[in-house]
Design a protein around this motif. Sequence first.
Motif, PDB file in Angstrom:
ATOM      1  N   ALA A 104     -28.791 -31.733  11.037  1.00 33.00           N
ATOM      2  CA  ALA A 104     -29.295 -33.052  11.432  1.00 33.00           C
ATOM      3  C   ALA A 104     -30.621 -32.932  12.183  1.00 33.00           C
ATOM      4  O   ALA A 104     -31.536 -33.755  11.999  1.00 33.00           O
ATOM      5  CB  ALA A 104     -28.263 -33.770  12.298  1.00 33.00           C
ATOM      6  N   ALA A 105     -30.746 -31.912  13.030  1.00 29.30           N
ATOM      7  CA  ALA A 105     -31.991 -31.731  13.776  1.00 29.30           C
ATOM      8  C   ALA A 105     -33.157 -31.446  12.837  1.00 29.30           C
ATOM      9  O   ALA A 105     -34.229 -32.061  12.953  1.00 29.30           O
ATOM     10  CB  ALA A 105     -31.827 -30.594  14.784  1.00 29.30           C
ATOM     11  N   ILE A 106     -32.965 -30.527  11.889  1.00 26.93           N
ATOM     12  CA  ILE A 106     -34.046 -30.196  10.954  1.00 26.93           C
ATOM     13  C   ILE A 106     -34.369 -31.395  10.062  1.00 26.93           C
ATOM     14  O   ILE A 106     -35.532 -31.672   9.768  1.00 26.93           O
ATOM     15  CB  ILE A 106     -33.681 -28.958  10.119  1.00 26.93           C
ATOM     16  CG1 ILE A 106     -33.538 -27.731  11.034  1.00 26.93           C
ATOM     17  CG2 ILE A 106     -34.753 -28.680   9.061  1.00 26.93           C
ATOM     18  CD1 ILE A 106     -33.021 -26.485  10.335  1.00 26.93           C
ATOM     19  N   ALA A 107     -33.329 -32.128   9.639  1.00 26.25           N
ATOM     20  CA  ALA A 107     -33.567 -33.327   8.826  1.00 26.25           C
ATOM     21  C   ALA A 107     -34.419 -34.334   9.587  1.00 26.25           C
ATOM     22  O   ALA A 107     -35.301 -34.988   9.017  1.00 26.25           O
ATOM     23  CB  ALA A 107     -32.238 -33.965   8.419  1.00 26.25           C
ATOM     24  N   GLY A 108     -34.188 -34.453  10.888  1.00 22.99           N
ATOM     25  CA  GLY A 108     -35.010 -35.348  11.701  1.00 22.99           C
ATOM     26  C   GLY A 108     -36.461 -34.901  11.758  1.00 22.99           C
ATOM     27  O   GLY A 108     -37.379 -35.721  11.670  1.00 22.99           O
TER      28      GLY A 108
END
Length: 268
Positions: A104-108
């Motif tokens: 989720a962090a990288i997708a953000g």
Amino acid sequence: MTSAAEKPETLQFERDGVRLEVDGAVAVVTLANPTKRNAQNFAMWRALTEAGRILPGSVRVAILKGEGASFSAGLDRQAFTPEGFEGEPSFIDLARSTDEELDAAIAGYQEAFTWWRRPDVVTIAAVQGHAIGAGFQLALACDLRVVADDVQFAMRETSLGLVPDLTGTKPLLDIVGYSRALEICATGRYVHADEAVRIGLANIAVPRAELDAAANDLAAALLAAPRDAVVETKALLQGGTTRSYDEQRAAERAAQGRRLRDLAGLGE
């Protein structure tokens, strides 16, 4: 006299090293931290994402450029220190998170790089000096690239024990093919202006002093055609990278049918 409804929409936004200026059909997004060669951090990525979200519907062309000597020298090296950026998770914190949290962090972070491919806007990166790592990937996020003769592209993630993860691998593959993409990424070498044009990474290379004018001229040429025709053409070409020949023929027919009906006043 021009009525209020006919006036071109304008907008200004500036935050965390990103400046957005909109004048009618053209938006200019500037990486505005030249003292650090426009090195990127998490706050800058959030600001870039916000710039895409607030882009008015009047915009047809978006130009991305970097202030100062370099387009972007990549990720701010402070991200690699144990303390990282104040108020932000460090890389060590990210590594210790769950798979779902890390994804989720990288997708953000990737959101700052994805909106440049939206079908209703043609995007141009005007690139000078260093475009390293995240800077290279941000230039690759755009549809077109105009470069100065001093440009230096490099994908340096592997030298840091990482991989390019900011959406740059797909466009690089589409442009230069697997073997050259692997060689560029795995070696981290520089790609200069002449080679960038020759292998398709850049549409044109110009002297540094002419970079802004060249980007503006390209924007004007894109605005000369009717918007709906350009939008349909961009979508047709984007989808063509994954369609078979016969599927692409069918997509061409469908797109042309929509254009003909629209020109005849028979569209929905």
